[in-house]
Design a protein around this motif. Sequence first.
Motif, PDB file in Angstrom:
ATOM      1  N   MET A 148       0.763  -1.142  -0.001  1.00  0.00           N
ATOM      2  CA  MET A 148       0.016   0.097  -0.027  1.00  0.00           C
ATOM      3  C   MET A 148       0.854   1.116   0.040  1.00  0.00           C
ATOM      4  O   MET A 148       0.497   2.273  -0.552  1.00  0.00           O
ATOM      5  CB  MET A 148      -0.706   0.042   1.193  1.00  0.00           C
ATOM      6  N   PHE A 161      -4.677  -3.870   0.540  1.00  0.00           N
ATOM      7  CA  PHE A 161      -5.508  -3.913   1.725  1.00  0.00           C
ATOM      8  C   PHE A 161      -6.058  -5.405   2.293  1.00  0.00           C
ATOM      9  O   PHE A 161      -5.889  -5.966   3.049  1.00  0.00           O
ATOM     10  CB  PHE A 161      -6.400  -3.042   1.651  1.00  0.00           C
ATOM     11  N   MET A 164      -3.561  -8.135   3.305  1.00  0.00           N
ATOM     12  CA  MET A 164      -3.448  -7.910   4.783  1.00  0.00           C
ATOM     13  C   MET A 164      -4.335  -8.578   5.523  1.00  0.00           C
ATOM     14  O   MET A 164      -3.864  -9.415   6.485  1.00  0.00           O
ATOM     15  CB  MET A 164      -3.394  -6.403   5.119  1.00  0.00           C
ATOM     16  N   LEU A 168      -3.916 -11.737   8.269  1.00  0.00           N
ATOM     17  CA  LEU A 168      -4.454 -12.027   9.441  1.00  0.00           C
ATOM     18  C   LEU A 168      -5.283 -13.176   9.644  1.00  0.00           C
ATOM     19  O   LEU A 168      -5.377 -13.833  10.606  1.00  0.00           O
ATOM     20  CB  LEU A 168      -5.499 -10.599   9.655  1.00  0.00           C
ATOM     21  N   THR A 176      -4.526 -20.464  16.225  1.00  0.00           N
ATOM     22  CA  THR A 176      -5.605 -20.771  17.071  1.00  0.00           C
ATOM     23  C   THR A 176      -6.702 -21.544  16.418  1.00  0.00           C
ATOM     24  O   THR A 176      -7.826 -21.453  17.136  1.00  0.00           O
ATOM     25  CB  THR A 176      -6.144 -19.465  17.597  1.00  0.00           C
ATOM     26  N   MET A 179     -11.079 -18.174  14.847  1.00  0.00           N
ATOM     27  CA  MET A 179     -11.492 -17.513  15.821  1.00  0.00           C
ATOM     28  C   MET A 179     -13.128 -18.080  16.290  1.00  0.00           C
ATOM     29  O   MET A 179     -13.706 -18.661  15.183  1.00  0.00           O
ATOM     30  CB  MET A 179     -11.895 -16.134  15.385  1.00  0.00           C
ATOM     31  N   ASP A 190     -17.595  -7.464   7.527  1.00  0.00           N
ATOM     32  CA  ASP A 190     -16.845  -6.283   7.521  1.00  0.00           C
ATOM     33  C   ASP A 190     -15.955  -6.047   6.284  1.00  0.00           C
ATOM     34  O   ASP A 190     -15.864  -5.345   5.500  1.00  0.00           O
ATOM     35  CB  ASP A 190     -15.853  -6.160   8.625  1.00  0.00           C
TER      36      ASP A 190
ATOM     37  N   TRP B 129     -13.873  -5.849  18.175  1.00  0.00           N
ATOM     38  CA  TRP B 129     -13.065  -5.472  16.954  1.00  0.00           C
ATOM     39  C   TRP B 129     -14.014  -5.223  15.734  1.00  0.00           C
ATOM     40  O   TRP B 129     -13.865  -4.170  15.101  1.00  0.00           O
ATOM     41  CB  TRP B 129     -12.104  -6.571  16.668  1.00  0.00           C
ATOM     42  N   VAL B 130     -14.740  -6.294  15.577  1.00  0.00           N
ATOM     43  CA  VAL B 130     -15.852  -6.247  14.330  1.00  0.00           C
ATOM     44  C   VAL B 130     -16.569  -4.971  14.499  1.00  0.00           C
ATOM     45  O   VAL B 130     -16.758  -4.400  13.724  1.00  0.00           O
ATOM     46  CB  VAL B 130     -16.822  -7.378  14.405  1.00  0.00           C
ATOM     47  N   GLU B 133     -14.682  -1.788  13.724  1.00  0.00           N
ATOM     48  CA  GLU B 133     -14.542  -1.630  12.259  1.00  0.00           C
ATOM     49  C   GLU B 133     -15.682  -1.215  11.474  1.00  0.00           C
ATOM     50  O   GLU B 133     -15.635  -0.575  10.602  1.00  0.00           O
ATOM     51  CB  GLU B 133     -13.762  -2.936  11.564  1.00  0.00           C
ATOM     52  N   PHE B 159     -10.516   5.855   5.436  1.00  0.00           N
ATOM     53  CA  PHE B 159     -10.561   4.529   5.342  1.00  0.00           C
ATOM     54  C   PHE B 159      -9.619   3.635   5.141  1.00  0.00           C
ATOM     55  O   PHE B 159      -9.447   2.825   5.949  1.00  0.00           O
ATOM     56  CB  PHE B 159     -11.563   4.403   3.887  1.00  0.00           C
ATOM     57  N   ILE B 160      -8.688   4.283   4.525  1.00  0.00           N
ATOM     58  CA  ILE B 160      -7.389   3.616   4.280  1.00  0.00           C
ATOM     59  C   ILE B 160      -6.465   3.607   5.775  1.00  0.00           C
ATOM     60  O   ILE B 160      -6.317   2.335   6.251  1.00  0.00           O
ATOM     61  CB  ILE B 160      -6.273   4.026   3.194  1.00  0.00           C
ATOM     62  N   GLY B 163      -8.388   1.573   8.486  1.00  0.00           N
ATOM     63  CA  GLY B 163      -8.495   0.177   7.827  1.00  0.00           C
ATOM     64  C   GLY B 163      -7.160  -0.727   8.193  1.00  0.00           C
ATOM     65  O   GLY B 163      -7.300  -1.696   8.929  1.00  0.00           O
ATOM     66  N   VAL B 164      -5.990  -0.073   7.753  1.00  0.00           N
ATOM     67  CA  VAL B 164      -5.033  -0.570   8.132  1.00  0.00           C
ATOM     68  C   VAL B 164      -4.531  -0.484   9.558  1.00  0.00           C
ATOM     69  O   VAL B 164      -3.993  -1.453  10.179  1.00  0.00           O
ATOM     70  CB  VAL B 164      -3.737   0.055   7.324  1.00  0.00           C
ATOM     71  N   ALA B 167      -6.458  -3.019  11.377  1.00  0.00           N
ATOM     72  CA  ALA B 167      -5.940  -4.780  11.109  1.00  0.00           C
ATOM     73  C   ALA B 167      -4.843  -4.932  12.012  1.00  0.00           C
ATOM     74  O   ALA B 167      -4.880  -6.064  12.529  1.00  0.00           O
ATOM     75  CB  ALA B 167      -5.457  -4.677   9.389  1.00  0.00           C
ATOM     76  N   GLN B 168      -4.087  -4.007  12.487  1.00  0.00           N
ATOM     77  CA  GLN B 168      -3.135  -4.340  13.529  1.00  0.00           C
ATOM     78  C   GLN B 168      -3.832  -4.836  14.900  1.00  0.00           C
ATOM     79  O   GLN B 168      -3.356  -5.834  15.677  1.00  0.00           O
ATOM     80  CB  GLN B 168      -2.258  -3.097  13.855  1.00  0.00           C
ATOM     81  N   LEU B 170      -6.545  -6.323  15.078  1.00  0.00           N
ATOM     82  CA  LEU B 170      -7.111  -7.705  14.690  1.00  0.00           C
ATOM     83  C   LEU B 170      -5.934  -8.573  15.086  1.00  0.00           C
ATOM     84  O   LEU B 170      -6.103  -9.680  15.545  1.00  0.00           O
ATOM     85  CB  LEU B 170      -7.714  -7.901  13.159  1.00  0.00           C
ATOM     86  N   PHE B 171      -4.863  -8.491  14.666  1.00  0.00           N
ATOM     87  CA  PHE B 171      -3.685  -9.308  14.912  1.00  0.00           C
ATOM     88  C   PHE B 171      -3.442  -9.247  16.358  1.00  0.00           C
ATOM     89  O   PHE B 171      -3.067 -10.452  16.698  1.00  0.00           O
ATOM     90  CB  PHE B 171      -2.413  -8.721  14.134  1.00  0.00           C
ATOM     91  N   THR B 173      -5.619  -8.934  18.595  1.00  0.00           N
ATOM     92  CA  THR B 173      -6.753  -9.767  19.240  1.00  0.00           C
ATOM     93  C   THR B 173      -6.532 -11.244  18.794  1.00  0.00           C
ATOM     94  O   THR B 173      -6.801 -12.149  19.787  1.00  0.00           O
ATOM     95  CB  THR B 173      -8.205  -9.212  18.513  1.00  0.00           C
ATOM     96  N   ILE B 174      -5.916 -11.562  17.638  1.00  0.00           N
ATOM     97  CA  ILE B 174      -5.634 -13.171  17.347  1.00  0.00           C
ATOM     98  C   ILE B 174      -4.606 -13.517  18.468  1.00  0.00           C
ATOM     99  O   ILE B 174      -4.556 -14.646  19.058  1.00  0.00           O
ATOM    100  CB  ILE B 174      -5.263 -13.249  16.083  1.00  0.00           C
ATOM    101  N   PHE B 214       0.101  -4.300  19.489  1.00  0.00           N
ATOM    102  CA  PHE B 214      -0.521  -4.211  18.122  1.00  0.00           C
ATOM    103  C   PHE B 214      -1.791  -3.531  18.596  1.00  0.00           C
ATOM    104  O   PHE B 214      -2.385  -2.783  17.734  1.00  0.00           O
ATOM    105  CB  PHE B 214      -0.665  -5.804  17.660  1.00  0.00           C
TER     106      PHE B 214
END
Lengths: 225, 490
Positions: A148, A161, A164, A168, A176, A179, A190, B129-130, B133, B159-160, B163-164, B167-168, B170-171, B173-174, B214
Amino acid sequence: MNLAQLGLLEQSIFVLVALALFLSFVLLSQARLTTMIHVFAWQGFLLALLTAIVAALGDNPHLYISALLTFLLKVLLIPAMLHRLIRRLELERHQERLQKQALVMMAGAALVIFSYWVVLPITHMELAHIRNVVSLSLAIVQLGMLLMVARRQVVAQVIGFMSMENGLFLAAVAATAGMPLVVELGIAFDVLVAAVLFGVFFFHIRDSIDTLDVDQLTRLSEEER
Amino acid sequence: MNALYVMLGLPAVGAILFVAIHNTRLAGWLNIGVSAASLAASVLLAWAVMQQGSLHNDNFLVDSFNIYLLVLTTFVGLTTAIFSRPYMQHVCEEGRCSTVRMRLYHSMFQSFMFTMLLALSTNNLGVLWVTVEGATLATVMLVSIYRTPEAVEAAWKYFILCGVGIAQALFGTILLYFAAQHVLVNPEEGLNWLTLQQHSAELSPTVMAIAFVFLLVGYGTKIGLVPLHQWLPDAHSEGPTPMSAMLSGLLLNIALYAVIRVKMLTDSSLAATQHPHMAGHLLMGFGLISFLIAGLFLHRQRDIKRLFSYSSIEHMGLATFAFGIGGPLATFAALLHMLVHSLTKSSIFITVGHATHIAGTQNIEHIRGLIRTQPTVGWGLLFGVAAIAGFPPFGIFTSEFLLLNATMQSWPWLSVLLLIGLGIAFAGLFRHLHPMVYGATPEGQSAVKVNMIPVAIQLLLVIWIGLAMPAFLAGWLDQAVQLISGKGLL
């Protein structure tokens, strides 16, 4: 950790993740938009395959649903939408020479090493091979960000995007075993909404500045004009 | 619990309903109705929480920390809806916005409310997170609703970047889920916040430390922490003003709320390691930098809405810094600051919306002599800015004073930076404010139809909190302080 001691299916996870990383590098260097979309779809396919394998390995029936969802969304729907959009925007023959290509590829390699370094402290886990997968998926996320940054074209940015998002998803599945289903459905929703909105925005941007080059988006800044 | 479902259901139904309503006037009134009903439901919920303590099941969690944010969100939602009806009507008459876009506007208004309320009340960090977003997606179309090149650019950036950024998160959260899976008996519950809190001391500290970084970067983008703030002034200045009020007053709080929930887990996981306060130190650093840099940027703004969006970055920086210091006093100050900042900032944006209609521009140089053209708007702006700059007797003075006390207790030399920053921000606001309110009135500037009642109510609430904080509010905040920092203040 001895890879040869793992079962065949477990070993195949590594191959798939490594291939997905390779495709991220292909995305980074690919000049033609149409080819980029194809590569993106292949990456989605690897992801769906990997999800199915993880589902078969463990006792995770809900992962079959998410494998199917990934396949529909990332292999069929989003690439088809992007293809249709670039046809309507008349960008099929669009080529973009990456500036400083060698530098960008070197930066990509550095990001992979960086990702390994970030994950390095996680040592005590009994499943040491999972660390490998987590660091590779982090690398895919970082490469998407690099894409990007390096690209000037909005469609290419959107593909970055979405790749990416692939990284994830890979981390979630491989580290895991996915989820919880409600979260996965939420994320898929989303992503779908985001893809639709991106499509809408392509036309707004083209209508307002007559080009899809983000370098032209310079009206709002703190610089004196 | 029923009140919770009603509160969540109303905006969700509203979001679908407004797509079908072609009559803009009717939609404006219905928007107020839906918002008022959600406020009523949230007050009922707050009543239930006061009687019984926290309410929770597998999916939802309402405790003393999020209940006050829920009431605040629905309240500011209602006042913004009241302001938005005549304001958007005016915009439509100017021809900047068609009926189709107004349907989109009202529908997205309620979707935005829905995602924020769900983000606050969910018990699941993945759903959190959802929904955060989702809140971005709902507002992206609103930022670009005027379709000017600037608005489209602002929306694309928003947006960009978000969004980016997200995404961090979400990582993160994982990774959190990954850490939880090795601890919990039932790994499926690995994102359930209450379960995580019970087992937080057992979570692997190395994984949690990486996850927190993150999550902080991800949600921090949404809080508008410097240097991740680039989208914020653009999105606030180019979107419709009711949206700016809600983004500034509510969305930033929700992102901060998400960070604090995660910080609570990280802190207890790291307690036994060499760096027990890593999360707090990161918050302090980011918060202080945001506060100082945003204060400097206030001086060079030319657009009135950009000015106040930098002020939002500054205040969110302060709240983040306060949470970072930790301890009961600083946490109390941070919670109070979130509350009074939301009330004040949304009232300022409402006033600014009226002021830009009077002057016909957002350019500060052309907004002059408001107090003579329309005294209510002029005084509203003057009081609003006095409140946000931290004058007594407004509530922001109270929270900043408490924060300063807490800083002097634990990090004395940082209080110098804090005082300098407050001075810079104060000067930055008032050098622009003075000519706008008192300057020579331009020829032909005339009053417009305004409704300043929401502004008056919000500013009176801020004064009330500043002069004599009601006991129930103090008790509420104190319970939240107990939850976050382990011991109460009162």
